[in-house]
Write an enzyme that holds these catalytic residues in place. Structure first.
Site, short mmCIF file in Angstrom:
data_model
loop_
_atom_site.label_atom_id
_atom_site.label_comp_id
_atom_site.label_asym_id
_atom_site.label_seq_id
_atom_site.Cartn_x
_atom_site.Cartn_y
_atom_site.Cartn_z
N CYS A 7 0.86 -1.18 0.00
CA CYS A 7 0.00 0.00 0.00
C CYS A 7 0.90 1.23 0.00
O CYS A 7 2.08 1.13 -0.32
CB CYS A 7 -0.98 -0.02 1.18
SG CYS A 7 -0.22 0.22 2.80
N GLY A 9 1.82 3.60 2.68
CA GLY A 9 2.78 3.82 3.75
C GLY A 9 3.06 2.63 4.64
O GLY A 9 3.84 2.74 5.59
N ASN A 10 2.43 1.47 4.40
CA ASN A 10 2.60 0.25 5.18
C ASN A 10 2.27 0.46 6.66
O ASN A 10 2.89 -0.12 7.53
CB ASN A 10 4.03 -0.30 5.01
CG ASN A 10 4.18 -1.73 5.51
OD1 ASN A 10 5.17 -2.04 6.16
ND2 ASN A 10 3.24 -2.60 5.22
N THR A 11 1.25 1.28 6.90
CA THR A 11 0.80 1.47 8.29
C THR A 11 -0.66 1.06 8.47
O THR A 11 -1.14 1.01 9.60
CB THR A 11 0.95 2.94 8.74
OG1 THR A 11 0.17 3.78 7.89
CG2 THR A 11 2.41 3.37 8.74
N CYS A 12 -1.37 0.78 7.40
CA CYS A 12 -2.79 0.42 7.49
C CYS A 12 -3.12 -0.81 6.65
O CYS A 12 -3.11 -1.92 7.16
CB CYS A 12 -3.68 1.58 7.04
SG CYS A 12 -3.47 3.11 7.96
N ARG A 13 -3.40 -0.60 5.37
CA ARG A 13 -3.94 -1.67 4.53
C ARG A 13 -3.02 -2.87 4.35
O ARG A 13 -3.45 -4.01 4.55
CB ARG A 13 -4.32 -1.12 3.15
CG ARG A 13 -5.44 -0.11 3.18
CD ARG A 13 -5.61 0.53 1.83
NE ARG A 13 -4.47 1.41 1.54
CZ ARG A 13 -4.32 2.10 0.43
NH1 ARG A 13 -5.23 2.00 -0.52
NH2 ARG A 13 -3.29 2.87 0.24
N ASP A 117 -7.94 3.65 1.36
CA ASP A 117 -7.04 3.90 2.49
C ASP A 117 -7.83 4.44 3.68
O ASP A 117 -8.42 5.51 3.60
CB ASP A 117 -5.98 4.92 2.06
CG ASP A 117 -4.82 5.01 3.02
OD1 ASP A 117 -4.91 4.46 4.14
OD2 ASP A 117 -3.81 5.65 2.65
#
Length: 151
Positions: A7, A9-13, A117
């Site tokens: 995704c 920022g690689n902090t959620c999805r 997102d």
């Protein structure tokens, strides 16, 4: 087989997809990792993402550091699944050697869904993203079983 979810920022999805996939996949030797296209240095899984994953999977990913995508990660995996067609297109354009293993998740499973997102959204928005991802990942696992002849 190693699957990479990507995704922004690689902090959620993508980290949510990694956690869900690895929790529900029952195919031997198939694991997921995740990374982000534009990771902010030092960032970790978003608070709401960590809360939803913990509440839904009883898994603590709150201290997970975001991983910046690079060509070496793409080289090491068997398939790259992005959360949107835009991210897929960026990766195909910048990693032409590996373009044949880069797909959006929706494209790969045949529904062309885009995973929006949830960053900055409410817990309900994160829950919706979790449910959407889980549903898509269940289809992905069935597709992988069919492709490998596993029942």
């Amino acid at each position: 087989m190693k699957i990479l979810f990507v995704c922004s920022g690689n902090t959620c999805r993508s980290c949510m997809a990694e956690a869900i996939f690895n929790s529900i996949c029952d195919i031997d030797n198939v694991k997921a990792i995740s990374a982000g296209l534009s990771v902010f240095p030092g960032s970790k899984t978003s608070l709401n993402c960590a809360m939803i994953v913990n509440e839904s999977l009883n898994l603590d990913i709150s201290n997970r550091s975001a991983v910046q995508l690079n060509p070496f990660i793409i080289e090491e995996v068997d398939i790259v699944l992005t959360m949107t067609a835009y991210i897929r297109d960026v990766l195909r354009d910048t990693n032409e050697t590996y373009a044949n293993k880069i797909y959006s998740l929706g494209e790969y499973i045949g529904n062309n869904a885009e995973i929006s997102d949830p960053y900055g959204g409410s817990l309900d928005i994160y829950r919706k993203t979790f449910v959407e991802l889980k549903s898509n990942l269940e289809v992905l696992i069935e597709k992988l079983k069919e492709d490998k002849g596993i029942r």
